[in-house]
Design a protein around this motif. Structure first.
Motif, PDB file in Angstrom:
ATOM      1  N   PRO A  87     -14.950  22.587  -6.077  1.00 48.84           N
ATOM      2  CA  PRO A  87     -14.099  21.243  -6.614  1.00 48.84           C
ATOM      3  C   PRO A  87     -14.093  20.842  -7.885  1.00 48.84           C
ATOM      4  N   PHE A  88     -13.845  20.279  -8.645  1.00 50.07           N
ATOM      5  CA  PHE A  88     -13.633  19.420 -10.495  1.00 50.07           C
ATOM      6  C   PHE A  88     -14.560  18.251  -9.829  1.00 50.07           C
ATOM      7  N   LYS A  89     -15.514  18.414 -10.844  1.00 56.49           N
ATOM      8  CA  LYS A  89     -16.621  17.449 -10.826  1.00 56.49           C
ATOM      9  C   LYS A  89     -16.628  16.502 -12.211  1.00 56.49           C
ATOM     10  N   VAL A  90     -16.496  14.836 -11.123  1.00 59.94           N
ATOM     11  CA  VAL A  90     -16.053  14.108 -11.529  1.00 59.94           C
ATOM     12  C   VAL A  90     -17.576  13.758 -13.013  1.00 59.94           C
ATOM     13  N   PRO A  91     -17.249  13.788 -14.426  1.00 53.33           N
ATOM     14  CA  PRO A  91     -18.434  13.955 -14.984  1.00 53.33           C
ATOM     15  C   PRO A  91     -19.162  12.490 -15.668  1.00 53.33           C
ATOM     16  N   PRO A  92     -19.647  12.093 -15.615  1.00 53.53           N
ATOM     17  CA  PRO A  92     -20.890  11.083 -16.148  1.00 53.53           C
ATOM     18  C   PRO A  92     -19.977  10.091 -17.384  1.00 53.53           C
ATOM     19  N   GLY A  93     -19.702   9.017 -17.689  1.00 54.11           N
ATOM     20  CA  GLY A  93     -18.815   8.286 -18.342  1.00 54.11           C
ATOM     21  C   GLY A  93     -17.020   8.226 -18.240  1.00 54.11           C
ATOM     22  N   HIS A  94     -17.005   9.174 -17.098  1.00 52.21           N
ATOM     23  CA  HIS A  94     -15.172   9.665 -16.900  1.00 52.21           C
ATOM     24  C   HIS A  94     -15.248   8.156 -16.525  1.00 52.21           C
ATOM     25  N   PRO A  95     -13.143   7.982 -16.605  1.00 48.17           N
ATOM     26  CA  PRO A  95     -12.794   7.115 -16.880  1.00 48.17           C
ATOM     27  C   PRO A  95     -12.867   6.440 -14.978  1.00 48.17           C
ATOM     28  N   HIS A 124      -9.128  17.088  -7.466  1.00 53.76           N
ATOM     29  CA  HIS A 124     -10.709  16.885  -6.864  1.00 53.76           C
ATOM     30  C   HIS A 124     -10.701  18.619  -6.483  1.00 53.76           C
ATOM     31  N   ALA A 125     -10.035  18.373  -5.560  1.00 52.68           N
ATOM     32  CA  ALA A 125     -10.610  19.258  -4.234  1.00 52.68           C
ATOM     33  C   ALA A 125     -10.448  20.789  -4.911  1.00 52.68           C
ATOM     34  N   CYS A 126      -8.903  20.683  -5.427  1.00 54.18           N
ATOM     35  CA  CYS A 126      -8.031  21.419  -5.991  1.00 54.18           C
ATOM     36  C   CYS A 126      -8.235  22.086  -7.733  1.00 54.18           C
ATOM     37  N   GLY A 127      -9.738  21.630  -8.011  1.00 49.89           N
ATOM     38  CA  GLY A 127     -10.107  21.885  -9.188  1.00 49.89           C
ATOM     39  C   GLY A 127      -9.958  21.332 -10.156  1.00 49.89           C
ATOM     40  N   TYR A 128      -9.030  20.177 -10.179  1.00 49.44           N
ATOM     41  CA  TYR A 128      -8.204  19.960 -11.417  1.00 49.44           C
ATOM     42  C   TYR A 128      -8.104  18.392 -11.063  1.00 49.44           C
ATOM     43  N   GLU A 129      -8.646  17.566 -12.806  1.00 50.97           N
ATOM     44  CA  GLU A 129      -8.781  16.849 -13.177  1.00 50.97           C
ATOM     45  C   GLU A 129      -7.714  15.491 -13.223  1.00 50.97           C
ATOM     46  N   HIS A 130      -6.169  15.953 -12.772  1.00 48.40           N
ATOM     47  CA  HIS A 130      -5.222  15.051 -13.030  1.00 48.40           C
ATOM     48  C   HIS A 130      -4.279  16.067 -12.003  1.00 48.40           C
ATOM     49  N   PRO A 131      -3.317  15.501 -11.167  1.00 50.45           N
ATOM     50  CA  PRO A 131      -2.116  16.106 -10.837  1.00 50.45           C
ATOM     51  C   PRO A 131      -1.609  17.133 -11.045  1.00 50.45           C
ATOM     52  N   LYS A 158      11.397  30.338  -5.894  1.00 53.68           N
ATOM     53  CA  LYS A 158      11.798  31.471  -7.103  1.00 53.68           C
ATOM     54  C   LYS A 158      11.918  30.740  -8.254  1.00 53.68           C
ATOM     55  N   TYR A 159      10.033  30.001  -8.603  1.00 52.27           N
ATOM     56  CA  TYR A 159      10.326  28.839  -9.651  1.00 52.27           C
ATOM     57  C   TYR A 159       9.579  29.348 -10.026  1.00 52.27           C
ATOM     58  N   ASN A 160       8.322  28.532 -10.970  1.00 47.89           N
ATOM     59  CA  ASN A 160       6.748  28.329 -11.780  1.00 47.89           C
ATOM     60  C   ASN A 160       7.118  27.434 -12.576  1.00 47.89           C
ATOM     61  N   LYS A 161       6.735  26.313 -12.510  1.00 47.39           N
ATOM     62  CA  LYS A 161       6.557  24.966 -12.764  1.00 47.39           C
ATOM     63  C   LYS A 161       6.168  25.181 -14.086  1.00 47.39           C
ATOM     64  N   VAL A 162       6.712  24.679 -14.650  1.00 46.38           N
ATOM     65  CA  VAL A 162       6.379  24.453 -16.671  1.00 46.38           C
ATOM     66  C   VAL A 162       4.962  23.477 -16.717  1.00 46.38           C
ATOM     67  N   LYS A 163       3.894  24.815 -17.506  1.00 45.57           N
ATOM     68  CA  LYS A 163       2.788  23.604 -17.805  1.00 45.57           C
ATOM     69  C   LYS A 163       2.758  22.130 -18.544  1.00 45.57           C
ATOM     70  N   VAL A 164       1.963  21.387 -18.130  1.00 41.36           N
ATOM     71  CA  VAL A 164       2.203  19.947 -18.604  1.00 41.36           C
ATOM     72  C   VAL A 164       0.754  20.047 -19.565  1.00 41.36           C
ATOM     73  N   PRO A 165       1.387  18.793 -21.393  1.00 43.25           N
ATOM     74  CA  PRO A 165       0.358  18.523 -21.967  1.00 43.25           C
ATOM     75  C   PRO A 165      -0.267  18.305 -21.457  1.00 43.25           C
ATOM     76  N   PHE A 166      -1.621  18.863 -21.023  1.00 46.18           N
ATOM     77  CA  PHE A 166      -2.894  17.379 -20.870  1.00 46.18           C
ATOM     78  C   PHE A 166      -4.142  18.248 -21.574  1.00 46.18           C
ATOM     79  N   GLU A 167      -5.011  17.294 -21.998  1.00 49.66           N
ATOM     80  CA  GLU A 167      -5.926  17.358 -22.341  1.00 49.66           C
ATOM     81  C   GLU A 167      -6.644  16.719 -20.798  1.00 49.66           C
ATOM     82  N   SER A 168      -7.377  15.413 -21.187  1.00 55.36           N
ATOM     83  CA  SER A 168      -8.272  15.344 -20.579  1.00 55.36           C
ATOM     84  C   SER A 168      -7.686  12.891 -19.856  1.00 55.36           C
ATOM     85  N   MET A 169      -8.396  12.795 -18.649  1.00 56.30           N
ATOM     86  CA  MET A 169      -7.827  11.338 -18.421  1.00 56.30           C
ATOM     87  C   MET A 169      -8.437  10.572 -19.167  1.00 56.30           C
TER      88      MET A 169
END
Length: 522
Positions: free
Chosen positions: A113-121, A461-468, A494-505
């Motif tokens: 899973p995604f690990k929430v680092p110290p200081g993360h929002p 987070h269980a799926c390895g991501y920071e944001h939905p 029959k399609y793939n979602k367009v990637k959403v620009p995202f840097e971090s929370m």
């Protein structure tokens, strides 16, 4: 007379009962002509009508099992109630769902899973979950808007809902940093308790109409200037409950307050037609959107239930060609239901959300302009697993209506259209409304939103991501039956979602773009 009174005084209590029953029987047989059952079976025939009248309650509380009811089953309602009251919303001894049923949702968790680092929002605020996209950013509107929450309150008008219900929701949305859609009934004082507001422009143009019932840009501009908490404008083309059909607010239901808010006359039925008068083609719709955006500076979107796709192809084509058009699109599922509707419409007209959204999103993706739009999803999506599916398919926010109603006390009595809502949520009856404790109910909506976002983040987070927004069409499987067993959303639709620009929370927290509780310009 004295003798008669003495005689009546000697009749025992059971004698009075027999007299009353005899009178009812005489009426049933010789007087009334409306009900055959009562005529043929006097007295006992009334028991049939009584049981029929309380049938929904009997099924809800005694007959139906935990997963059987519609539109929301007992387990779904129980999760919302427990979440809103900050009670234990867990279940024990494993799921009681039929996980092999058709259309069952499987979320694919990561090995690590995604690990929430110290200081993360999210270390200090487990409910911090703003929208990753900004409404109006692509077309550089003067006042772009990033919703401060991925879950928000869908369009429900004052008049459809009670004053106390609307006020409770708005206060709750303020506490949760979410926005509140006004519905097409105009901006009421009860929508104005501090939350961000999306103002809906319906076919009746209530609140922004002239004396002839036509749209008034002057009134809209004045409202936006005077009410800076109005953050976006949504043009309602149709709604899931009854797409392509207008409505009538009977004169007897119109109070002076409702008349003033909607800019209508007292003593007359108020029509909400099926068609807009401000535009009659896709080109004119785009021009209308751009006019409102230019005059108000706000992001402008459209809301619709989905059926035929030819005009959606035309809209996407013109948007790509001109670079103009709506900043956000709200897709409403045919399973929506806060608006009263004939069964022929509620049951059969327009597609369920998952089919309608996939059809429309695919069109904009093929035109290579899906990244220009904030997609808002609406249709029984107020549960983390369903929201996961929606975000994996391309949604950027979800709107909830009935889930929000339940968080403030709705019991799914399904009497919204009768003005006799027992919980006071969907009625103008002052006595029924009096049971709503506004501070308490606003806290409960706030807590439901917080619990939803917390659990949605945990699934993320269980799926390895920071944001939905990082979910893809390969992160969710659907049971499709037959020999295909399960398929990914990508294979199914029959399609793939367009990637959403995202840097971090952290970046979202630094640049909230006016959304939610932080109103600093970015």
């Amino acid at each position: 007379m004295h003798t008669l009174l003495l005689f009546l005084g000697d009749i025992p209590w059971w004698g009075w009962i027999l007299i009353v029953l005899a009178l009812v029987a005489i009426r049933d047989i010789f007087v009334q002509r409306s009900h055959t059952i009562s005529h043929n079976f006097p007295i006992v025939g009334h028991l049939r009508y009584f049981l029929e009248s309380i049938g929904p309650e009997l099924r809800q509380y005694l007959v139906a099992n935990n997963r059987e009811e519609l539109p929301f089953n007992r387990n779904e309602r129980g999760w919302i109630y427990a979440s809103a009251k900050k009670e234990n919303n867990y279940e024990g001894f494993g799921t009681d769902q039929d996980i092999y049923s058709h259309q069952y949702i499987f979320v694919n968790n990561a090995m690590l899973p995604f690990k929430v680092p110290p200081g993360h929002p999210n270390t200090t605020d487990k409910h911090f979950l703003p929208c990753a996209k900004v409404m109006g950013a692509y077309r550089q509107r003067k006042r772009p808007f990033r919703p401060g929450s991925v879950i928000n309150i869908s369009a429900m008008s004052f008049g459809s809902l009670s004053a106390k219900a609307v006020e409770s929701m708005n206060l709750g949305a303020k506490k949760a940093g979410a926005y509140h859609n006004t519905g097409e009934g105009g901006l009421s004082p009860y929508h104005s308790m501090g939350a961000d507001v999306v103002f809906q422009v319906g076919t009746g143009y209530f609140g922004v109409r002239d004396k002839n019932g036509n749209f008034s840009m002057k009134k809209l501009k004045k409202m936006v200037e005077e009410k800076p908490f109005v953050r976006a404008i949504e043009i309602k083309l149709s709604q899931g409950a009854k797409p392509g059909k207008g409505g009538v607010l009977p004169a007897k239901k119109i109070t002076r307050e409702i008349a003033d808010i909607r800019h209508v006359d007292m003593g007359k039925d108020v029509l909400s037609p099926a068609n807009h008068t401000a535009f009659s083609s896709i080109k004119e719709l785009i021009a209308f959107v751009e006019d409102i955006a230019r005059e108000t500076g706000l992001p402008v979107g459209i809301k619709a239930a989905i059926g035929k796709l030819d005009q959606w192809h035309e809209l996407a084509s013109l948007m790509k060609e001109t670079g103009k058009g709506p900043d956000f699109i709200t897709i409403d599922g045919g399973e929506g239901g806060t608006g009263a509707a004939p069964p022929s419409f509620a049951d059969h007209v327009s597609l369920p959300w998952v089919y309608g959204f996939s059809d429309v999103y695919r069109i904009f993706k093929e035109m290579d302009i899906a990244d220009r739009i904030v997609f808002v999803a609406s249709g029984k999506l107020g549960f983390p697993a369903k929201a996961t599916m929606a975000f994996a398919m391309g949604a950027d926010c979800i709107n909830v209506a009935r889930e929000a109603m339940m968080s403030i006390g709705c019991i799914q009595a399904q009497s919204c259209h009768t003005n006799r809502c027992p919980s006071g949520v969907a009625t103008q009856n002052k006595w029924l409304q009096s049971g709503i404790n506004i501070p308490l109910k606003s806290d409960r909506l706030h807590q439901y939103f917080d619990t939803f976002r917390k659990e949605f983040l945990e699934v993320t987070h269980a799926c390895g991501y920071e944001h939905p927004c990082q979910f893809t069409m390969y992160d969710v499987d659907i049971s499709v039956g037959d020999r295909n067993l399960t398929q990914t959303l990508a294979a199914t639709y029959k399609y793939n979602k367009v990637k959403v620009p995202f840097e971090s929370m952290e970046k979202l927290k630094e640049c909230p773009h006016l959304g939610g509780s932080n109103k600093n310009e970015a």
